[in-house]
Design an enzyme around this catalytic site. Structure first.
Site, PDB file in Angstrom:
ATOM      1  CD  GLU A  19      -1.668  -2.379   1.697  1.00  0.00           C
ATOM      2  OE1 GLU A  19      -0.453  -2.671   1.754  1.00  0.00           O
ATOM      3  OE2 GLU A  19      -2.567  -3.182   2.005  1.00  0.00           O
ATOM      4  CD1 TRP A  69      -1.688  -6.667  24.442  1.00  0.00           C
ATOM      5  CD2 TRP A  69      -2.196  -8.155  22.865  1.00  0.00           C
ATOM      6  NE1 TRP A  69      -3.008  -6.491  24.107  1.00  0.00           N
ATOM      7  CE2 TRP A  69      -3.346  -7.387  23.151  1.00  0.00           C
ATOM      8  CE3 TRP A  69      -2.285  -9.162  21.901  1.00  0.00           C
ATOM      9  CZ2 TRP A  69      -4.560  -7.592  22.497  1.00  0.00           C
ATOM     10  CZ3 TRP A  69      -3.486  -9.367  21.254  1.00  0.00           C
ATOM     11  CH2 TRP A  69      -4.616  -8.596  21.547  1.00  0.00           C
TER      12      TRP A  69
HETATM   13  P1  AMP Z   1       3.434  -6.575   1.678  1.00  0.00           P
HETATM   14  O1  AMP Z   1       2.245  -5.745   1.465  1.00  0.00           O
HETATM   15  O2  AMP Z   1       3.335  -7.953   1.157  1.00  0.00           O
HETATM   16  O3  AMP Z   1       4.657  -5.894   1.166  1.00  0.00           O
HETATM   17  O4  AMP Z   1       3.610  -6.746   3.250  1.00  0.00           O
HETATM   18  C1  AMP Z   1       3.755  -5.653   4.089  1.00  0.00           C
HETATM   19  C2  AMP Z   1       3.944  -6.107   5.497  1.00  0.00           C
HETATM   20  O5  AMP Z   1       5.203  -6.782   5.643  1.00  0.00           O
HETATM   21  C3  AMP Z   1       4.020  -4.981   6.498  1.00  0.00           C
HETATM   22  O6  AMP Z   1       2.748  -4.506   6.853  1.00  0.00           O
HETATM   23  C4  AMP Z   1       4.762  -5.637   7.660  1.00  0.00           C
HETATM   24  O7  AMP Z   1       3.891  -6.422   8.451  1.00  0.00           O
HETATM   25  C5  AMP Z   1       5.718  -6.563   6.954  1.00  0.00           C
HETATM   26  N1  AMP Z   1       7.033  -5.940   6.880  1.00  0.00           N
HETATM   27  C6  AMP Z   1       7.597  -5.339   5.827  1.00  0.00           C
HETATM   28  N2  AMP Z   1       8.824  -4.882   6.139  1.00  0.00           N
HETATM   29  C7  AMP Z   1       9.039  -5.196   7.441  1.00  0.00           C
HETATM   30  C8  AMP Z   1      10.108  -4.994   8.388  1.00  0.00           C
HETATM   31  N3  AMP Z   1      11.243  -4.395   8.051  1.00  0.00           N
HETATM   32  N4  AMP Z   1       9.935  -5.473   9.637  1.00  0.00           N
HETATM   33  C9  AMP Z   1       8.816  -6.110  10.008  1.00  0.00           C
HETATM   34  N5  AMP Z   1       7.784  -6.331   9.175  1.00  0.00           N
HETATM   35  C10 AMP Z   1       7.885  -5.881   7.921  1.00  0.00           C
END
Ligand code: AMP
Length: 547
Positions: free
Chosen positions: A334, A449
């Site tokens: 997004e 949590w």
């Molecule tokens: P996507 O839309 O498939 O790119 O997924 C996005 C999600 O990946 C985010 O909302 C996070 O939950 C996770 N994410 C992406 N980068 C990181 C990061 N550096 N550390 C932790 N979670 C991440």
């Protein structure tokens, strides 16, 4: 008196179009290289001509402003051609996630209203499986790189290379409103049907400028610049390969496209082209580090951003020991995607690699043009104590303005004028963010949590563990307890109670909260992954926690 700027009638307004990113390197780096596997090397000048030819080829089959052109290809110079030619024509590029289920693929092709699909021969079986539902009113172009002949029922408009060869090398790319939609793709990160996100020319240009500035301006670590050699290891259908191909082209950097990801080929390309900059999800880096024989490759000039999921400390440490400059980047489909980077200061580099691991695997600081807040349920910013958690909400000029044709979820995404990420995090006193979980992955043990990521980090340090994922498991006493799904390393011998002991030791040291000792262990041969290679907790819960 109004101080709105006056516009001279003949003044040129310079819309922020992808075309401007395309023109930059051609004037200052025309002979820089774009490489495809061990098969092809183009100069930017050659590649520019191919972009023009692609636009002419697409025009010849009826693509005009407002059309949608979809691509199913490996990471390649061709995909980069589509990244530019399609939006620059005023059409929309739909980057199809080739790993979706047939149902989801039909849905996204229909929903995005694809007019043309450019398909690599390797993905013909996927298209053939849904042919009855997508043939009507669509045109298809085949990328035939040889390989297995697959029986199919498609009438292709032509073969990609042949169409380019037959097309004119000059195309007059029009100018139009910078708020024109340039790209669309679908995220499956949320529940229900895939959701379409979309980005305008202006947004992609601003994302490019903002991320370029962040990567180029850090003094010594995690830098990306004109002399870098770039190779993506993120599928180009996933958030424009995190926007970095646009940056690389804008800077006139040498680019190496690896095609289908084969570990031996990736390592060969990394070494033979002296690649200095890449990005991937943690599982891919883990796979490369575990590939037999990797130790013989010198990876000490390689910088790799890890995103898409938290960077586990164990992987960061292993990479640092190999001399890899590894650090986390955060973003979502997004958000175009880059929001924050865990770059280090010059002083941080004096720390031991163990201490650096902590910093490099944080979520990092917001980059320019990205406003990030971590708020409690009342919408108040949490204190910067690195402990109190809240939800990350964001603003930036390059966030999707909604989900395509989905008013209800769009409003929810943008509730209160901030984009809601559903990521749970805390912030330290220097403003560095640390994601502790996704809202849906947090485990509630007896009202407390627990962060699944923190428990994973502890268990991953056990020498017998190859991979681990922690999910919530229903429990009559606690409501939920953590369940660690553990994949042992080949030949590793250990008992489940050793894993529990490891967690207990971390509880005793104050690293994990007391409730973590309620954990159970489940062994598995593999851990389910999503279509972009991340740990798939929804699938794991369905399999092991019978939600
Ligand atoms: P996507 O839309 O498939 O790119 O997924 C996005 C999600 O990946 C985010 O909302 C996070 O939950 C996770 N994410 C992406 N980068 C990181 C990061 N550096 N550390 C932790 N979670 C991440």
């Amino acid at each position: 008196m109004s101080n709105l700027i006056e516009k001279t009638k003949s003044a040129y307004e310079y819309p922020l179009l992808i075309k401007q990113l395309f023109l930059a390197p051609l004037s200052n780096k025309p002979n820089q290289q774009i490489v495809y596997r061990d098969q092809l090397t183009l100069t930017y000048k050659d590649w520019k001509e191919r972009v023009h030819r692609l636009a002419n080829a697409l025009t010849s089959i009826g693509v005009t402003q407002g059309s949608t052109v979809a691509v199913m290809d490996w990471d390649s110079h061709r995909y980069l051609e589509a990244y530019y030619a399609v939006p620059m024509m005023g059409a929309v590029l739909h980057t199809i996630n080739v790993r979706l289920s047939p149902e989801q693929m039909v849905y996204t092709i229909d929903h995005a209203e694809d007019d043309v699909i450019i398909c690599h021969i390797d993905f013909l079986p996927q298209l053939e499986a849904i042919k009855g539902r997508i043939l009507e009113g669509r045109k298809f172009i085949l990328i035939d790189e040889g390989g297995e002949v697959f029986k199919h029922h498609f009438q292709f408009e032509g073969e990609y290379e042949k169409m380019l060869a037959d097309a004119s090398p000059e195309f007059d790319f029009p100018e139009f409103d910078e708020n024109t939609r340039a790209t669309t793709f679908y995220t499956t990160g949320t529940t229900g049907l895939p959701k379409g996100v979309y980005f305008s020319h202006r947004q992609l240009v601003l994302h490019t400028l903002s991320t370029t500035a962040a990567l180029a301006s850090n003094s010594v670590q995690g830098r990306f610049h004109q002399e870098s050699v770039y190779m993506p290891i993120t599928p180009m259908f996933h958030v424009h390969a995190w926007g970095i191909p646009y940056i690389a082209t804008f800077l006139g950097t040498k680019q190496v496209y690896p095609g289908k990801y084969v570990p031996a080929m990736l390592l060969k390309l990394l070494v033979s082209h002296k690649v200095t900059f890449s990005h991937c999800v943690p599982t891919i880096l883990n796979m490369l580090l575990k590939e037999p024989g990797t130790a013989q490759y010198d990876l000490s000039n390689w910088t790799c951003i890890i995103g898409g999921a938290a960077l586990p400390k164990s992987i960061a440490l292993e990479a640092l020991k190999r001399g890899i400059d590894v650090f986390a980047g955060y973003g979502m489909s997004e958000t175009c995607p880059v929001l924050s980077l865990a770059q280090l200061t010059e002083k941080d580099l004096d720390l031991s690699i163990e201490e650096q691991t902590e910093l490099r695997s944080r979520t990092g600081r917001p980059i320019g043009l990205a406003q990030i807040r971590v708020v409690n349920p009342e919408g108040k910013d949490v204190p910067c104590d690195d402990k109190t958690v809240g939800e990350i909400i964001v603003r930036s000029p390059y966030l999707t303005q909604g989900y395509l044709k989905d008013h209800v979820h769009s409003e929810k995404l943008w509730e209160g004028g901030w984009m809601h990420t559903n990521d749970v995090a805390c912030v330290n006193e220097s403003g560095s963010i640390r994601i502790t979980d996704r809202t849906k992955d947090v485990i509630k043990v007896g009202g407390e949590w627990l962060s699944s990521l923190e428990i994973e980090d502890v268990i991953a340090k056990h020498e017998g563990v190859s991979e681990v994922a922690v999910i919530g498991f229903p429990d009559i006493n606690w409501g939920e307890v953590p369940l660690a799904i553990v994949v042992p390393k080949p030949d590793a011998i250990f008992e489940d109670r050793e894993i529990i002991q490891t967690v207990k030791a971390s509880v005793d040291n104050g690293v994990l909260p007391r409730e973590a000792i309620t954990m159970k262990v489940q062994r598995a041969e593999v851990i389910d992954k999503t279509s972009v290679g991340k740990i798939n907790k929804v699938a794991l819960r369905a399999k092991f926690a019978q939600e």
